[in-house]
Design a protein around this motif. Sequence first.
Motif, PDB file in Angstrom:
ATOM      1  N   VAL A 251       0.840  -1.206   0.000  1.00 51.56           N
ATOM      2  CA  VAL A 251       0.000   0.000   0.000  1.00 51.56           C
ATOM      3  C   VAL A 251       0.878   1.260   0.000  1.00 51.56           C
ATOM      4  O   VAL A 251       2.056   1.211   0.378  1.00 51.56           O
ATOM      5  CB  VAL A 251      -0.956   0.017   1.219  1.00 51.56           C
ATOM      6  CG1 VAL A 251      -1.889  -1.182   1.175  1.00 51.56           C
ATOM      7  CG2 VAL A 251      -0.192   0.063   2.537  1.00 51.56           C
TER       8      VAL A 251
ATOM      9  N   GLY B 222       3.765  -6.568   8.770  1.00 49.22           N
ATOM     10  CA  GLY B 222       3.321  -7.959   8.782  1.00 49.22           C
ATOM     11  C   GLY B 222       2.966  -8.416  10.182  1.00 49.22           C
ATOM     12  O   GLY B 222       3.184  -7.697  11.167  1.00 49.22           O
ATOM     13  N   GLY B 223       2.405  -9.600  10.254  1.00 52.26           N
ATOM     14  CA  GLY B 223       2.093 -10.208  11.544  1.00 52.26           C
ATOM     15  C   GLY B 223       3.295 -10.985  12.038  1.00 52.26           C
ATOM     16  O   GLY B 223       3.913 -11.730  11.273  1.00 52.26           O
TER      17      GLY B 223
ATOM     18  N   ALA C 151       2.666 -12.348   5.938  1.00 55.08           N
ATOM     19  CA  ALA C 151       2.208 -11.161   5.213  1.00 55.08           C
ATOM     20  C   ALA C 151       1.519 -11.687   3.959  1.00 55.08           C
ATOM     21  O   ALA C 151       1.254 -12.895   3.857  1.00 55.08           O
ATOM     22  CB  ALA C 151       3.378 -10.238   4.907  1.00 55.08           C
TER      23      ALA C 151
ATOM     24  N   ARG D  43      10.203  -7.212   6.567  1.00 58.43           N
ATOM     25  CA  ARG D  43       8.917  -6.892   7.208  1.00 58.43           C
ATOM     26  C   ARG D  43       9.165  -6.279   8.575  1.00 58.43           C
ATOM     27  O   ARG D  43      10.129  -6.639   9.257  1.00 58.43           O
ATOM     28  CB  ARG D  43       8.065  -8.156   7.388  1.00 58.43           C
ATOM     29  CG  ARG D  43       7.589  -8.773   6.101  1.00 58.43           C
ATOM     30  CD  ARG D  43       6.345  -8.095   5.561  1.00 58.43           C
ATOM     31  NE  ARG D  43       6.125  -8.424   4.151  1.00 58.43           N
ATOM     32  CZ  ARG D  43       5.164  -7.882   3.411  1.00 58.43           C
ATOM     33  NH1 ARG D  43       4.326  -7.005   3.932  1.00 58.43           N
ATOM     34  NH2 ARG D  43       5.042  -8.210   2.140  1.00 58.43           N
TER      35      ARG D  43
ATOM     36  N   SER E 258       3.530  -5.321  12.812  1.00 61.14           N
ATOM     37  CA  SER E 258       2.432  -4.415  13.209  1.00 61.14           C
ATOM     38  C   SER E 258       1.473  -5.079  14.191  1.00 61.14           C
ATOM     39  O   SER E 258       0.725  -4.382  14.890  1.00 61.14           O
ATOM     40  CB  SER E 258       1.637  -3.980  11.975  1.00 61.14           C
ATOM     41  OG  SER E 258       1.201  -5.105  11.228  1.00 61.14           O
TER      42      SER E 258
ATOM     43  N   ARG F 216      -8.039  -6.051  15.243  1.00 64.03           N
ATOM     44  CA  ARG F 216      -7.500  -5.001  14.362  1.00 64.03           C
ATOM     45  C   ARG F 216      -7.160  -3.734  15.145  1.00 64.03           C
ATOM     46  O   ARG F 216      -6.220  -3.013  14.804  1.00 64.03           O
ATOM     47  CB  ARG F 216      -8.538  -4.708  13.266  1.00 64.03           C
ATOM     48  CG  ARG F 216      -8.042  -3.868  12.091  1.00 64.03           C
ATOM     49  CD  ARG F 216      -6.945  -4.587  11.292  1.00 64.03           C
ATOM     50  NE  ARG F 216      -6.692  -3.992   9.979  1.00 64.03           N
ATOM     51  CZ  ARG F 216      -6.024  -2.855   9.787  1.00 64.03           C
ATOM     52  NH1 ARG F 216      -5.572  -2.176  10.807  1.00 64.03           N
ATOM     53  NH2 ARG F 216      -5.830  -2.390   8.562  1.00 64.03           N
TER      54      ARG F 216
ATOM     55  N   TRP G 236      -3.529  -3.423  16.226  1.00 64.10           N
ATOM     56  CA  TRP G 236      -2.430  -3.305  15.258  1.00 64.10           C
ATOM     57  C   TRP G 236      -1.672  -2.009  15.509  1.00 64.10           C
ATOM     58  O   TRP G 236      -2.287  -0.941  15.611  1.00 64.10           O
ATOM     59  CB  TRP G 236      -2.957  -3.335  13.817  1.00 64.10           C
ATOM     60  CG  TRP G 236      -3.350  -4.700  13.322  1.00 64.10           C
ATOM     61  CD1 TRP G 236      -3.880  -5.722  14.045  1.00 64.10           C
ATOM     62  CD2 TRP G 236      -3.247  -5.177  11.966  1.00 64.10           C
ATOM     63  NE1 TRP G 236      -4.125  -6.810  13.241  1.00 64.10           N
ATOM     64  CE2 TRP G 236      -3.745  -6.504  11.955  1.00 64.10           C
ATOM     65  CE3 TRP G 236      -2.809  -4.622  10.773  1.00 64.10           C
ATOM     66  CZ2 TRP G 236      -3.799  -7.272  10.796  1.00 64.10           C
ATOM     67  CZ3 TRP G 236      -2.857  -5.380   9.611  1.00 64.10           C
ATOM     68  CH2 TRP G 236      -3.349  -6.699   9.629  1.00 64.10           C
TER      69      TRP G 236
HETATM   70  O1  LIG Z   1      -4.558   1.555   7.781  1.00 62.40           O
HETATM   71  C1  LIG Z   1      -3.416   1.975   7.564  1.00 62.40           C
HETATM   72  O2  LIG Z   1      -3.029   3.122   7.838  1.00 62.40           O
HETATM   73  C2  LIG Z   1      -2.456   1.061   6.951  1.00 62.40           C
HETATM   74  C3  LIG Z   1      -1.167   1.503   6.714  1.00 62.40           C
HETATM   75  C4  LIG Z   1      -0.264   0.638   6.176  1.00 62.40           C
HETATM   76  C5  LIG Z   1      -0.643  -0.667   5.869  1.00 62.40           C
HETATM   77  C6  LIG Z   1      -1.925  -1.081   6.130  1.00 62.40           C
HETATM   78  C7  LIG Z   1      -2.360  -2.441   5.832  1.00 62.40           C
HETATM   79  O3  LIG Z   1      -3.394  -2.896   6.229  1.00 62.40           O
HETATM   80  C8  LIG Z   1      -1.437  -3.217   5.009  1.00 62.40           C
HETATM   81  C9  LIG Z   1      -1.944  -4.606   4.755  1.00 62.40           C
HETATM   82  C10 LIG Z   1      -0.723  -5.436   4.594  1.00 62.40           C
HETATM   83  O4  LIG Z   1      -0.169  -5.722   5.846  1.00 62.40           O
HETATM   84  C11 LIG Z   1       0.373  -6.985   5.840  1.00 62.40           C
HETATM   85  N1  LIG Z   1      -0.038  -7.593   7.102  1.00 62.40           N
HETATM   86  C12 LIG Z   1       0.014  -6.970   8.279  1.00 62.40           C
HETATM   87  N2  LIG Z   1      -0.312  -7.801   9.269  1.00 62.40           N
HETATM   88  C13 LIG Z   1      -0.604  -8.975   8.702  1.00 62.40           C
HETATM   89  C14 LIG Z   1      -1.001 -10.246   9.235  1.00 62.40           C
HETATM   90  O5  LIG Z   1      -1.149 -10.461  10.452  1.00 62.40           O
HETATM   91  N3  LIG Z   1      -1.203 -11.229   8.345  1.00 62.40           N
HETATM   92  C15 LIG Z   1      -1.039 -11.047   7.018  1.00 62.40           C
HETATM   93  N4  LIG Z   1      -0.679  -9.858   6.482  1.00 62.40           N
HETATM   94  C16 LIG Z   1      -0.437  -8.846   7.314  1.00 62.40           C
HETATM   95  C17 LIG Z   1      -0.093  -7.653   4.549  1.00 62.40           C
HETATM   96  O6  LIG Z   1       1.027  -7.861   3.749  1.00 62.40           O
HETATM   97  C18 LIG Z   1      -1.051  -6.679   3.909  1.00 62.40           C
HETATM   98  O7  LIG Z   1      -0.800  -6.402   2.591  1.00 62.40           O
HETATM   99  C19 LIG Z   1      -2.857  -0.232   6.670  1.00 62.40           C
END
Ligand SMILES: O=C(O)c1cccc(C(=O)CC[C@H]2O[C@@H](n3cnc4c(=O)[nH]cnc43)[C@H](O)[C@@H]2O)c1
Length: 230
Positions: free
Chosen positions: A22, A79-80, A169, A190, A193, A201, A204
Amino acid sequence: MVVQAREGLLTDTARILVATAVPAERDAVARGLHDSGPAIDVVAVGVGPAAAAAGTATALTKAALAGHPYTLVVSAGIGGGFTAPPGAVLIADAITAADLGAETPEGFVPVTELGFGTVTHRPPASLVRDIAARTGATVGTVLTVSTVTGTADRAALLAQRHPGAVAEAMEGFGVAEAAAAHGVPVAEIRTVSNAVGPRDRAAWRIGDALAALTDAFGKAAPVLESWKNT
Ligand SMILES: O=C(O)c1cccc(C(=O)CC[C@H]2O[C@@H](n3cnc4c(=O)[nH]cnc43)[C@H](O)[C@@H]2O)c1
């Protein structure tokens, strides 16, 4: 949109593509690169492995057709974490598609055991080592999932199936597949978060993870720019 760390002519053959999901992640990486040369481009390719593969392949193809092919691709973002806390930096020594396969009565079978494709890409060991040394990142497997884990049972299953997993991720494997199709090495960085586990959520720590991403790329940039694929 591609953000270049600095405008200018390339004087070196190293060209690095950083693919985030993103724009917030792209901008966090770019902030860390503000003192770097022009060899690193950062692009937001979308959420999930398919968008990541398509966006990365498009960027790689455009660069190759323009006569300035990328020499390294990095999947990056938040990522998680399986055990690492929010803000921790993780680097993949294996980029693994965690849910690419078939459910059978005996359990999950990866596509490789069905006779197809790949489920793991391995970044160059010297690059992983040097980035870890420079950033303090923990090294391990980063899983790519199409569905964010939301229960303790699923988290435990993934941890059991992938004992070396440090994070999950949604893009690394897609980025890696595109890089492999172009014969370009790949890495994944990574920052944590949230914990992999029951969905919460509100818990995070996206701000902490984005700040850590900026810091990690500030430290990693000289390694990325000078790394040679020998
Ligand atoms: O809401 C926001 O401000 C915001 C800013 C930056 C990124 C985000 C996202 O939601 C990115 C989604 C992205 O994050 C990765 N992600 C994060 N935690 C996990 C997880 O526990 N499991 C899988 N993916 C995770 C993932 O690569 C998403 O593309 C929001």
